[in-house]
Design an enzyme around this catalytic site. Structure first.
Site, PDB file in Angstrom:
ATOM      1  N   CYS A 135       0.854  -1.171   0.006  1.00 53.34           N
ATOM      2  CA  CYS A 135       0.395   0.210  -0.088  1.00 53.34           C
ATOM      3  C   CYS A 135       0.496   1.333   0.001  1.00 53.34           C
ATOM      4  O   CYS A 135       1.670   1.592  -0.924  1.00 53.34           O
ATOM      5  CB  CYS A 135      -0.834  -0.342   0.897  1.00 53.34           C
ATOM      6  SG  CYS A 135      -2.166   1.017   0.567  1.00 53.34           S
ATOM      7  N   HIS A 240      -4.061  -5.357  -0.737  1.00 52.40           N
ATOM      8  CA  HIS A 240      -4.151  -5.110   0.984  1.00 52.40           C
ATOM      9  C   HIS A 240      -3.321  -6.603   0.928  1.00 52.40           C
ATOM     10  O   HIS A 240      -4.152  -7.625   1.279  1.00 52.40           O
ATOM     11  CB  HIS A 240      -4.125  -5.443   1.906  1.00 52.40           C
ATOM     12  CG  HIS A 240      -4.200  -3.337   1.910  1.00 52.40           C
ATOM     13  ND1 HIS A 240      -3.340  -3.267   3.355  1.00 52.40           N
ATOM     14  CD2 HIS A 240      -4.311  -2.854   1.779  1.00 52.40           C
ATOM     15  CE1 HIS A 240      -3.359  -2.148   3.373  1.00 52.40           C
ATOM     16  NE2 HIS A 240      -4.140  -1.603   2.387  1.00 52.40           N
ATOM     17  N   GLU A 242      -2.217  -9.301   3.378  1.00 55.25           N
ATOM     18  CA  GLU A 242      -3.294  -9.927   4.691  1.00 55.25           C
ATOM     19  C   GLU A 242      -4.491  -9.065   4.790  1.00 55.25           C
ATOM     20  O   GLU A 242      -4.700 -10.124   5.577  1.00 55.25           O
ATOM     21  CB  GLU A 242      -2.004  -8.692   4.906  1.00 55.25           C
ATOM     22  CG  GLU A 242      -2.736  -7.716   6.069  1.00 55.25           C
ATOM     23  CD  GLU A 242      -2.346  -6.721   4.976  1.00 55.25           C
ATOM     24  OE1 GLU A 242      -1.619  -6.939   3.542  1.00 55.25           O
ATOM     25  OE2 GLU A 242      -2.608  -5.234   5.006  1.00 55.25           O
ATOM     26  N   ASP A 283     -23.746  -7.692  15.771  1.00 59.12           N
ATOM     27  CA  ASP A 283     -24.111  -6.879  16.793  1.00 59.12           C
ATOM     28  C   ASP A 283     -23.598  -6.940  18.229  1.00 59.12           C
ATOM     29  O   ASP A 283     -24.294  -8.266  18.377  1.00 59.12           O
ATOM     30  CB  ASP A 283     -25.120  -6.082  16.837  1.00 59.12           C
ATOM     31  CG  ASP A 283     -25.802  -5.508  15.810  1.00 59.12           C
ATOM     32  OD1 ASP A 283     -25.062  -5.320  15.068  1.00 59.12           O
ATOM     33  OD2 ASP A 283     -27.007  -4.929  15.570  1.00 59.12           O
ATOM     34  N   ASP A 441     -27.525   5.704  11.539  1.00 62.15           N
ATOM     35  CA  ASP A 441     -29.281   4.819  12.846  1.00 62.15           C
ATOM     36  C   ASP A 441     -30.646   5.777  12.026  1.00 62.15           C
ATOM     37  O   ASP A 441     -30.934   6.520  13.330  1.00 62.15           O
ATOM     38  CB  ASP A 441     -28.697   4.412  13.686  1.00 62.15           C
ATOM     39  CG  ASP A 441     -27.386   3.479  13.744  1.00 62.15           C
ATOM     40  OD1 ASP A 441     -26.924   3.094  12.815  1.00 62.15           O
ATOM     41  OD2 ASP A 441     -26.826   4.235  14.800  1.00 62.15           O
TER      42      ASP A 441
HETATM   43  O1  1PR Z   1     -22.937   5.186  18.393  1.00 57.04           O
HETATM   44  O2  1PR Z   1     -21.065   5.611  18.500  1.00 57.04           O
HETATM   45  O3  1PR Z   1     -21.828   4.522  19.805  1.00 57.04           O
HETATM   46  O4  1PR Z   1     -22.536   3.220  18.034  1.00 57.04           O
HETATM   47  C1  1PR Z   1     -22.931   2.762  17.592  1.00 57.04           C
HETATM   48  C2  1PR Z   1     -23.228   1.752  16.750  1.00 57.04           C
HETATM   49  O5  1PR Z   1     -23.991   0.092  17.298  1.00 57.04           O
HETATM   50  C3  1PR Z   1     -23.627   2.277  16.182  1.00 57.04           C
HETATM   51  O6  1PR Z   1     -23.154   1.626  14.792  1.00 57.04           O
HETATM   52  C4  1PR Z   1     -25.792   1.804  15.648  1.00 57.04           C
HETATM   53  O7  1PR Z   1     -25.717   1.346  14.370  1.00 57.04           O
HETATM   54  C5  1PR Z   1     -24.945  -0.023  16.577  1.00 57.04           C
HETATM   55  N1  1PR Z   1     -26.609  -0.601  17.742  1.00 57.04           N
HETATM   56  C6  1PR Z   1     -26.116   0.487  18.432  1.00 57.04           C
HETATM   57  N2  1PR Z   1     -27.988  -0.367  18.689  1.00 57.04           N
HETATM   58  C7  1PR Z   1     -28.692  -0.748  17.851  1.00 57.04           C
HETATM   59  C8  1PR Z   1     -29.685  -1.744  18.452  1.00 57.04           C
HETATM   60  O8  1PR Z   1     -29.279  -2.433  17.460  1.00 57.04           O
HETATM   61  N3  1PR Z   1     -30.142  -2.043  19.231  1.00 57.04           N
HETATM   62  N4  1PR Z   1     -27.249  -2.149  16.117  1.00 57.04           N
HETATM   63  C9  1PR Z   1     -26.922  -1.220  16.633  1.00 57.04           C
HETATM   64  C10 1PR Z   1     -27.433  -1.270  14.673  1.00 57.04           C
HETATM   65  C11 1PR Z   1     -27.978  -2.543  12.895  1.00 57.04           C
HETATM   66  C12 1PR Z   1     -26.858  -2.775  12.153  1.00 57.04           C
HETATM   67  C13 1PR Z   1     -27.727  -4.538  11.407  1.00 57.04           C
HETATM   68  C14 1PR Z   1     -28.191  -4.450  10.242  1.00 57.04           C
HETATM   69  C15 1PR Z   1     -28.364  -5.504   9.891  1.00 57.04           C
HETATM   70  N5  1PR Z   1     -27.829  -2.814  14.052  1.00 57.04           N
HETATM   71  O9  1PR Z   1     -25.511  -3.264  12.968  1.00 57.04           O
HETATM   72  O10 1PR Z   1     -26.983  -5.160  11.710  1.00 57.04           O
HETATM   73  O11 1PR Z   1     -29.398  -3.226  10.650  1.00 57.04           O
HETATM   74  O12 1PR Z   1     -29.681  -6.628  10.422  1.00 57.04           O
HETATM   75  P1  1PR Z   1     -30.471  -7.206   9.599  1.00 57.04           P
HETATM   76  O13 1PR Z   1     -29.843  -7.413   8.433  1.00 57.04           O
HETATM   77  O14 1PR Z   1     -30.729  -8.395  10.938  1.00 57.04           O
HETATM   78  O15 1PR Z   1     -31.215  -6.276   9.407  1.00 57.04           O
HETATM   79  P2  1PR Z   1     -21.921   4.242  18.858  1.00 57.04           P
END
Ligand code: 1PR
EC number: 4.3.2.10
Length: 586
Positions: A135, A240, A242, A283, A441
């Site tokens: 890189c 990359h 790796e 998550d 979000d």
């Molecule tokens: O605000 O900088 O601390 O970041 C927190 C991070 O955690 C953010 O990226 C936020 O999107 C994520 N987050 C917070 N709470 C939740 C929750 O679900 N209660 N998850 C959460 C976000 C969304 C996607 C999920 C997709 C696909 N989840 O990550 O994986 O929607 O899901 P699916 O295919 O099942 O529909 P900060």
């Protein structure tokens, strides 16, 4: 196995080095007379001695600017131990040297010049010793770079490193798996054939008549750029290895052991351009027993609908990530979903998850959650940069910022001033914007008329529950708990300005519903920014992936629930996309 000495630090050995470096400018000028040629007669006060180091040791030049954990893990995985460069003499005495340049061009050259490493590197290369630059380690070999410049490089190869031209309709940074056009003289690329390799960069070197003798492969991204060079024992790659799965590991293996016979036939004509990426997302949070688990919400509610109301437990993060790597995920994202209220550096299990995962997973890892400035209970202040640095050190290739990016964007829109102080700006300045993802979000808010709100409103493909024809997408913070006065469109435009390299576009309404991505939203955002957009939330079938790629400009699509519950395999998604004529990495 690995040498225990700490990697070379830019601040150490400046005076203790017994080797006085001559000005790299003079090296640069002496090469200019003879462009494209390794000057074997180059006279240096530094001399190379034959080394008797064992065949299983590789010397690594880590000047302390970012994540080289991935390359360390890959080398160990291939059975090599690592000797870290402490002094310029270590470069000269290396049997084989890997230089995984990280960070930006100017600070890297600054460190190399100040420490005598620049001259040692030039001498090592001039003596045709086994070298692999990765890189930035390729870019630094050129005469100069436009990155925060012009800045002089090592001047080994004629040419200037410039930024990709986004006016040519490409997204910059160039992130993802792309195909090479491999030339004849490139043994380390022998197993690559027509397979994809992982790139992540905004600057590139262009082929010219003066450097053509060096080029071993090119890659197309809006234009043809140099993806690898080779002369004698000197190699460098823009991609990359790796992070390029088994194909990338084979490139490393061939560099480390040039006598290796061809083990496999290169696969036939699949890779031709930048592939669409399929990303698995985990998550992660602690459950009520205190175990770190992969969970999954419905519209961000991760608790079971039972009397116990427990946090859903869909598996162990390290195991699942390893499985998805084997299944062909192009990237893996970990979101520490309670990071907004916990301090991630106190959340050592998450750091451990990253460390263990990166030992065996050789595709890019993104980690998010809790990246912000923080003062702990004892009053000690941690900057967001420190939090990000710990994530990078633990094996993350990209970090993802959620809530803090919303506050930064609001502030920027209000004042019109880039303060340079937000976590987003600071991390992208130090690690490059390709290392910073902003995770959005948003929640759909229906309106009857486009003028009802001061945010970007779109006409919906499917009207709302009360027949509303329009909606805007309200950004939220703290895992969807709090709505903010900013739309996804406004946020995306602002964070691009502030230095985000990629957008992870979730949608609370679609999350966990399995009814498909919010095409209206993905179209809106992917048409509005020039950085890659990852569509997320709502995937239920392979057809949902082809739909989002056919109808929007998303560069990648991410899913969680269907992969965790094994309802759909990553392989099936990729087979379906290939059937539909959408290029993916296989
Ligand atoms: O605000 O900088 O601390 O970041 C927190 C991070 O955690 C953010 O990226 C936020 O999107 C994520 N987050 C917070 N709470 C939740 C929750 O679900 N209660 N998850 C959460 C976000 C969304 C996607 C999920 C997709 C696909 N989840 O990550 O994986 O929607 O899901 P699916 O295919 O099942 O529909 P900060």
């Amino acid at each position: 196995m690995e040498a225990t000495a700490a990697p070379f630090s830019p601040t150490q050995n400046l005076s203790s080095s017994s080797i006085r470096a001559s000005s790299p400018t003079s090296l640069f000028l002496s090469r200019k007379k003879n462009p494209g040629k390794v000057n074997l007669k180059f006279k240096s006060r530094l001399s190379v001695r034959a080394s008797s180091t064992s065949d299983s040791v590789v010397t690594l030049l880590d000047y302390g600017a970012g994540n080289v954990r991935s390359i360390r893990n890959a080398l160990r995985h291939l059975g090599f131990s690592i000797k870290d460069v402490q002094t310029p003499g270590d470069i000269l005495n290396a049997d084989r040297l890997i230089f995984p340049g990280v960070g930006a061009f100017a600070p890297a050259m600054d460190v190399l010049n100040k420490t005598g490493m620049a001259e040692a590197l030039c001498t090592y290369i001039d003596n045709d010793r086994p070298f692999l630059g990765i890189c930035l380690g390729l870019q630094l070999l050129f005469e100069s770079s436009e990155e925060n410049g012009p800045v002089k490089g090592l001047g080994v190869i004629p040419g200037t490193v410039g930024r990709f031209d986004s006016s040519a309709g490409i997204r910059v940074p160039h992130i993802g798996w792309n195909a090479l056009q491999v030339g004849n003289d490139s043994e380390i690329l022998e197993d690559v054939g027509n397979r994809h390799l992982y790139f992540v960069h905004s600057y590139r070197a262009i082929p010219s008549s003066e450097n053509k003798e060096w080029i071993s492969s090119t890659c197309n991204y809006g234009e043809s750029f140099i993806s690898s060079i080779r002369r004698g024992n000197v190699h460098a790659v823009q991609f990359h290895p790796e992070k390029s799965g088994e194909t990338g590991l084979s490139v490393l293996r061939r560099f480390l052991d040039p006598k290796l016979p061809a083990t496999q036939k290169p696969m036939e004509g699949k890779a031709s351009k930048l592939a669409k990426r399929v990303i698995a997302c985990l998550d992660v949070r602690s459950n009520d027993k205190g175990d770190l688990v992969v969970t999954k919400g419905d519209q961000y509610d991760v608790r079971e609908q039972s009397n116990e109301n427990e946090v859903r437990n869909l598996g162990k993060p390290v195991d699942l990530a390893g499985q998805y790597y084997k299944d062909g995920a192009d990237e893996i994202s970990f979101l520490n979903i309670t990071g907004f209220r916990d301090f991630p550096l106190g959340d050592l299990p998450m750091i451990q998850v990253l460390r263990y995962t990166s030992e065996n997973v050789f595709v890019p890892l993104t980690v998010g959650g809790g990246i912000r400035d923080f003062t702990d209970a004892s009053g000690r202040y941690y900057s967001s940069l420190e939090v990000a640095a710990e994530y990078f050190r633990s094996g993350a290739d990209k970090i993802s910022i959620g809530s803090d990016a919303v506050y930064a964007a609001e502030e920027f829109i209000k004042s019109g001033v880039k303060t340079g102080k937000s976590s987003l700006e600071q991390i992208s300045r130090v690690y490059g914007n390709q290392a910073v993802v902003v995770s959005i979000d948003p929640r759909r808010v229906y309106v009857n008329h486009p003028d009802d709100v001061p945010y970007k409103v779109i006409r919906l493909t499917n009207p709302g529950p009360n027949g509303e024809e329009y909606a805007w997408y309200q950004c939220t913070v703290s895992g969807g708990r709090e709505g903010r006065p900013i739309g996804a469109y406004e946020l995306a435009k602002a964070v691009e300005e502030l230095g985000a390299g990629e957008i992870l576009l979730n949608c609370i309404d679609c999350d966990g519903q399995g009814k498909g991505f919010d095409i209206d939203l993905v179209k809106l955002i992917s048409d509005s920014v020039g950085i890659p957009v990852i569509a997320s939330s709502g995937a239920g079938t392979p057809q949902h992936f082809s739909e989002v790629f056919d109808t929007t400009n998303a560069s990648a699509a991410l899913a969680a629930g269907i992969f965790h519950r094994k309802e759909v395999l990553i392989q099936s998604v990729k087979e379906h996309l290939l059937e539909k004529g959408i290029e993916v990495r296989i």
